[in-house]
Design an enzyme around this catalytic site. Structure first.
Site, PDB file in Angstrom:
ATOM      1  CB  SER A 108      -0.960  -0.044   1.191  1.00  0.00           C
ATOM      2  OG  SER A 108      -1.951   0.951   1.089  1.00  0.00           O
ATOM      3  CG  ASP A 141      -7.244  -2.687  -3.732  1.00  0.00           C
ATOM      4  OD1 ASP A 141      -7.902  -2.110  -2.852  1.00  0.00           O
ATOM      5  OD2 ASP A 141      -5.999  -2.769  -3.710  1.00  0.00           O
ATOM      6  CG  HIS A 168      -5.583  -2.069  -0.023  1.00  0.00           C
ATOM      7  ND1 HIS A 168      -5.166  -1.666  -1.289  1.00  0.00           N
ATOM      8  CD2 HIS A 168      -4.852  -1.327   0.860  1.00  0.00           C
ATOM      9  CE1 HIS A 168      -4.249  -0.736  -1.164  1.00  0.00           C
ATOM     10  NE2 HIS A 168      -4.019  -0.510   0.117  1.00  0.00           N
TER      11      HIS A 168
END
Length: 267
Positions: A95, A217, A245
């Site tokens: 991320s 996502d 995610h």
């Protein structure tokens, strides 16, 4: 300062192998990589750490001024790599850590020789000709909700971010991780994360790069993965058959297979 203690650094795996640094995302800690470490440990030296404000990192080291930008977190990465005297390590960032890795590689190119980005996003807010997945109003509301009631926000958002509603234990784990983070420090990291724009930094990446996106996502839609791949010359884009995610938790086999294939190509 003892960097290893500050960032709760853990070193495991094959001490003679190439080094892989695993970096967690917002609201998480190094435990989120527990399903990846065993897949790497036989052939690679694996370094894990917690960002200041997360996990078991030293909370006394937190500085709102330092961590009000992604550069502050990137400096943490560089200091961890320097403390361990890493050379040409492979930085695997989940991320927002994918962008932190981009910045760290630019700060200390001798330390980081390749990047693997898991569900990356250089900008979360839509812009002209760019889809990040959120409007500015969406992010304003998200941050206002987080800042007014962090625990309540965590309970609502964790299952959304994780996806896989048929596996509620995954959303529960992410919620517990969020809730274990100091709310004041989490607010700073959240604001830094969701208001960041690292698109121009992608064009400066010169190291081998893997972009891992999920087929669905809500945080980093596939348009984002395509943008990152196009922005980084020579990068490899892999779309995982995974929802949510956090594919290293929801689809660890597919995630590990893609990482190992990338790592093998570097040797």
């Amino acid at each position: 300062m003892d960097i290893a203690r500050r960032n709760n650094v853990t070193v495991t795996g094959n001490a003679q192998g190439p080094t892989v640094v695993l970096a967690h995302g917002f609201g998480c800690d190094q435990n989120m990589w527990r399903l990846t470490v065993p897949a790497l440990a036989e052939d690679y030296r694996v370094v894990l750490f917690d960002y200041v404000g997360a996990g078991r990192a030293d909370p006394s080291a937190f500085s709102e001024e330092r961590y009000a930008s992604l550069d502050g977190y990137a400096r943490d990465v560089v200091e961890v790599c320097t403390a361990l005297d890493l050379r040409d390590a492979v930085f695997v960032g989940h991320s927002v850590s994918a962008m932190i890795g981009v910045l760290a590689a630019a700060m200390a190119p001798e330390r980081i020789g390749a990047l693997a980005m898991v569900a990356p996003s250089p900008r979360y807010i839509d812009d002209d000709g760019y889809r990040g997945g959120f409007t500015g109003e969406d992010i304003d509301e998200l941050l206002a909700s987080l800042e007014s009631n962090y625990l309540g926000w965590s309970a609502v958002m964790a299952p959304v971010i994780m996806g896989n509603p048929e596996r509620p234990e995954l959303g529960e784990e992410l919620k517990n991780s969020f809730c274990a983070t100091d709310p004041d420090m989490a607010r700073v990291f959240a604001r830094t994360t969701f208001l960041s724009d690292s698109r121009d930094d992608l064009k400066k990446v010169t190291v081998p790069t893997l972009v891992l996106e999920c087929s669905q996502d809500v945080i980093a839609p596939r348009e984002v993965g395509a943008f990152v791949h196009q922005a980084i010359t020579g990068s490899t884009l892999v779309t995982l058959d995974a929802i949510g995610h956090c594919p290293h938790l929801s689809a660890p086999e597919a995630t590990n297979e893609a990482l190992i294939r990338f790592l093998a190509g570097l040797r």
